[in-house]
Motif scaffolding. Structure first.
Motif, PDB file in Angstrom:
ATOM      1  N   SER A   1      54.368  33.756  55.885  1.00  0.00           N
ATOM      2  CA  SER A   1      54.861  33.250  57.166  1.00  0.00           C
ATOM      3  C   SER A   1      53.776  32.221  57.430  1.00  0.00           C
ATOM      4  N   GLU A   2      54.274  31.591  58.365  1.00  0.00           N
ATOM      5  CA  GLU A   2      53.256  30.497  58.893  1.00  0.00           C
ATOM      6  C   GLU A   2      53.069  30.661  60.324  1.00  0.00           C
ATOM      7  N   ILE A   3      51.415  30.858  60.545  1.00  0.00           N
ATOM      8  CA  ILE A   3      51.189  31.259  62.099  1.00  0.00           C
ATOM      9  C   ILE A   3      50.835  29.866  62.578  1.00  0.00           C
ATOM     10  N   GLN A   4      50.803  29.287  63.745  1.00  0.00           N
ATOM     11  CA  GLN A   4      50.674  28.119  64.336  1.00  0.00           C
ATOM     12  C   GLN A   4      49.933  28.514  65.608  1.00  0.00           C
ATOM     13  N   ALA A   5      48.781  27.771  65.784  1.00  0.00           N
ATOM     14  CA  ALA A   5      47.849  27.859  66.871  1.00  0.00           C
ATOM     15  C   ALA A   5      47.755  26.585  67.810  1.00  0.00           C
ATOM     16  N   LEU A   6      47.652  26.669  68.850  1.00  0.00           N
ATOM     17  CA  LEU A   6      47.453  25.618  69.674  1.00  0.00           C
ATOM     18  C   LEU A   6      46.231  25.876  70.581  1.00  0.00           C
ATOM     19  N   VAL A   7      45.139  25.046  70.541  1.00  0.00           N
ATOM     20  CA  VAL A   7      44.066  25.557  71.471  1.00  0.00           C
ATOM     21  C   VAL A   7      44.118  24.045  72.532  1.00  0.00           C
TER      22      VAL A   7
ATOM     23  N   ALA B   1      59.879  31.836  51.080  1.00  0.00           N
ATOM     24  CA  ALA B   1      60.248  30.544  51.086  1.00  0.00           C
ATOM     25  C   ALA B   1      60.902  30.151  52.251  1.00  0.00           C
ATOM     26  N   ALA B   2      61.785  30.986  52.743  1.00  0.00           N
ATOM     27  CA  ALA B   2      62.699  30.532  53.899  1.00  0.00           C
ATOM     28  C   ALA B   2      61.679  30.338  55.203  1.00  0.00           C
ATOM     29  N   PHE B   3      60.716  31.239  55.344  1.00  0.00           N
ATOM     30  CA  PHE B   3      59.947  31.128  56.404  1.00  0.00           C
ATOM     31  C   PHE B   3      58.991  29.990  56.281  1.00  0.00           C
ATOM     32  N   LEU B   4      58.806  29.463  55.020  1.00  0.00           N
ATOM     33  CA  LEU B   4      57.704  28.167  55.006  1.00  0.00           C
ATOM     34  C   LEU B   4      58.536  27.089  54.897  1.00  0.00           C
ATOM     35  N   SER B   5      59.783  27.139  54.853  1.00  0.00           N
ATOM     36  CA  SER B   5      60.526  25.917  54.433  1.00  0.00           C
ATOM     37  C   SER B   5      60.181  24.649  55.035  1.00  0.00           C
ATOM     38  N   ASP B   6      59.897  24.868  56.368  1.00  0.00           N
ATOM     39  CA  ASP B   6      59.729  23.265  57.134  1.00  0.00           C
ATOM     40  C   ASP B   6      58.227  23.250  57.045  1.00  0.00           C
ATOM     41  N   ARG B   7      57.408  23.817  56.244  1.00  0.00           N
ATOM     42  CA  ARG B   7      55.912  23.685  56.459  1.00  0.00           C
ATOM     43  C   ARG B   7      55.539  22.027  56.201  1.00  0.00           C
ATOM     44  N   THR B   8      54.591  21.838  56.956  1.00  0.00           N
ATOM     45  CA  THR B   8      53.991  20.230  57.143  1.00  0.00           C
ATOM     46  C   THR B   8      52.568  20.377  56.770  1.00  0.00           C
ATOM     47  N   SER B   9      52.012  19.868  55.706  1.00  0.00           N
ATOM     48  CA  SER B   9      50.685  20.191  55.216  1.00  0.00           C
ATOM     49  C   SER B   9      50.166  19.134  56.116  1.00  0.00           C
ATOM     50  N   LYS B  10      48.834  19.094  55.972  1.00  0.00           N
ATOM     51  CA  LYS B  10      47.775  18.327  56.636  1.00  0.00           C
ATOM     52  C   LYS B  10      48.024  18.090  58.293  1.00  0.00           C
ATOM     53  N   VAL B  11      48.173  19.287  58.705  1.00  0.00           N
ATOM     54  CA  VAL B  11      48.443  19.789  60.366  1.00  0.00           C
ATOM     55  C   VAL B  11      47.549  20.653  60.832  1.00  0.00           C
ATOM     56  N   SER B  12      46.744  20.132  61.605  1.00  0.00           N
ATOM     57  CA  SER B  12      45.585  21.296  62.316  1.00  0.00           C
ATOM     58  C   SER B  12      46.294  22.381  62.924  1.00  0.00           C
ATOM     59  N   GLY B  13      45.806  23.660  62.986  1.00  0.00           N
ATOM     60  CA  GLY B  13      46.526  24.782  63.716  1.00  0.00           C
ATOM     61  C   GLY B  13      47.433  25.558  63.007  1.00  0.00           C
ATOM     62  N   VAL B  14      47.532  25.328  61.662  1.00  0.00           N
ATOM     63  CA  VAL B  14      48.642  26.124  60.974  1.00  0.00           C
ATOM     64  C   VAL B  14      47.907  26.822  59.688  1.00  0.00           C
ATOM     65  N   ALA B  15      48.273  28.057  59.656  1.00  0.00           N
ATOM     66  CA  ALA B  15      47.673  28.989  58.670  1.00  0.00           C
ATOM     67  C   ALA B  15      48.832  29.571  57.800  1.00  0.00           C
TER      68      ALA B  15
END
Ligand code: TYD
Ligand code: MG
Length: 452
Positions: A305-311, A278-292
């Motif tokens: 955990s949340e993995i963010q990518a930027l291409v 829960a802690a690692f996901l707490s700031d999660r914002t849905s409807k954003v691209s590049g986030v799994a």
């Protein structure tokens, strides 16, 4: 043969040279070779009582079985494999300011099953340690604090210490022994002082925790042999700018490695994080691209955990592949597989990966989440909401099954996720989640298409 003959030693890799050189031939480090004077080794008493030398299994072995001392921080106990073992030596490494001194001061002060508590700071004055103890509201009248960097002085002061006690040495790079003529922090000093402390711990049956500084590449400064001398090597990691701190076991003679303990640094010390997912996901914002969201396993427990990518389009001739919390070579491999098997074009694009919350992921099962985040960022389309991803990607583009899939699904379900994308052949009936089987990495393209 003269024992006081000077020699030159590389402080980075330990190679010995007969004369000074500007660059080490072996590790190629510049300005790392310094003059060291070998000390005369003390003669070891070789007289051994022959009848006490061996122990057999039929003998009363209970006296040899060490007990474990639990601290009040269960996350710390978890990494140690259940608690501190009598007579063990633990090396705690971490970047400056990450909270090593805070963690140790907090933990030693609250173990009730030990006799003496000694905190020796070779870096700070007694007053500075007391200010920290006050800030942490430590009330343990048995805690003895001292400030000294001289090993002989320290060991003399400790000679009457009771068995089953704990001693903290903060830090090994500032402690020195007169027996060695090199400066504090040099390889000879660090190695000699550690060996003396290990011998002291074993002969007096006390626990010694040694703080070690880390070099810029994350290894404990000093020779690798230091890690062989001690019983446990722990590393304290995290991003100083965020509150989470992760304690990781790199070596443990008395427990499993790869367990992690998660803490948060607050205004009054470290607090354990009971639900790291829960802690690692707490700031999660849905409807954003590049986030799994990746459902991973750390040691024995699942952590999301949340993995963010930027291409993004590159301005360079050779596009950048950069990561935080993930192996950059693995990213290059995933990008190569995606371009070959999904016919995506990355030769003119930079790819960045960031694992949120300061977590570092070593598991190959994160591949699928990384690939999904990259595809999502490429098409600028968010991944399906409330979904998790896990699976290892092979070079041919196939997705392999992950071990402990049940635990991963269970943890995801507990945190409110209702869809998993993974290579799972049989879905356990106890799990109330939709599972989409991703057998080949190209199947991910359909996941994105259905969302858009
Ligand atoms: P410290 O334990 O001195 O780090 P290390 O020994 O690894 O160098 O911790 C230093 C940081 O921790 C410092 O930036 C201030 C912060 N801190 C808190 O946020 N809360 C606290 O209660 C304490 C004692 C420190
Ligand atoms: Mg410190």
């Amino acid at each position: 043969m003269s024992s006081s003959k000077a020699r030159f030693m590389c402080q980075s890799c330990g190679t010995v040279f007969s004369k000074w050189v500007g660059q080490c031939d072996v590790c190629k480090e510049w300005n790392s070779v310094i003059e060291e004077m070998p000390g005369s080794p003390e003669l070891v008493d070789a007289k051994v009582m022959s009848e006490n030398f061996f122990t057999t299994l039929s003998a009363n072995t209970e006296q040899f079985v060490a007990t474990r001392h639990k601290t009040s921080l269960s996350e710390f106990n978890r990494v140690l494999g259940g608690g501190l073992v009598d007579g063990s030596v633990i090396l705690l490494g971490g970047a400056p300011g990450i909270g090593k001194s805070t963690l140790l001061l907090q933990t030693v002060a609250d173990i009730e099953t030990l006799n003496d508590f000694v905190y020796i700071s070779a870096e700070e004055s007694v007053g500075q340690v007391l200010i920290r103890a006050q800030r942490l509201s430590i009330v343990n009248p048995r805690l003895k604090i001292a400030s000294s960097a001289n090993l002989t002085q320290i060991l003399n002061a400790l000679k009457d210490i009771k068995p089953n006690s704990i001693v903290i040495i903060d830090s090994i790079q500032t402690v020195f022994s007169d027996a060695i003529q090199s400066p504090p922090g040099s390889i000879s000093q660090v190695r000699y002082c550690t060996l003396e402390l290990v011998n002291f711990a074993k002969s007096h049956n006390v626990i010694i925790i040694i703080v070690g500084h880390v070099t810029k590449d994350g290894t404990i400064a000093g020779p690798k042999t230091l890690e062989h001398m001690v019983d446990c090597v722990l590393s304290f990691e995290g991003d100083r700018t965020c509150d989470y701190r992760i304690l990781r076991g790199d070596k443990n003679r008395y427990g499993a490695i790869d367990e992690i303990g998660v803490f948060s640094m607050t205004g009054d010390g470290l607090k354990e994080v009971a639900n790291p997912s829960a802690a690692f996901l707490s700031d999660r914002t849905s409807k954003v691209s590049g986030v799994a969201v990746f459902s991973g396993i750390e040691g024995t427990r699942p952590i999301l955990s949340e993995i963010q990518a930027l291409v993004s389009k590159t301005g360079l001739q050779i596009p950048r592949r950069a990561t935080i919390g993930f192996d950059v070579n693995r990213l290059s491999m995933i990008v190569a597989v995606l371009s070959k098997r999904c016919r995506l074009q990355f030769s003119d694009k930079d790819v960045y990966i960031n694992v949120a919350g300061g977590l570092r992921i070593n598991e190959p099962s994160a591949d699928l989440a990384v690939a999904s985040a990259i595809i999502s960022s490429t098409f600028n389309t968010p991944l399906p909401a409330n979904s998790v991803f896990f699976g290892e990607i092979g070079l041919s583009g196939e997705v392999r099954q992950s071990y402990l899939a049940f635990s991963r699904l269970k943890e995801s379900e507990k945190l409110g996720y209702n869809h998993a994308y993974a290579s799972i052949s049989d879905i356990p009936i106890e799990i109330d989640m939709n599972v989409t089987r991703i057998k080949y990495v190209r199947d991910l393209l359909a996941v994105i298409k259905t969302t858009s």
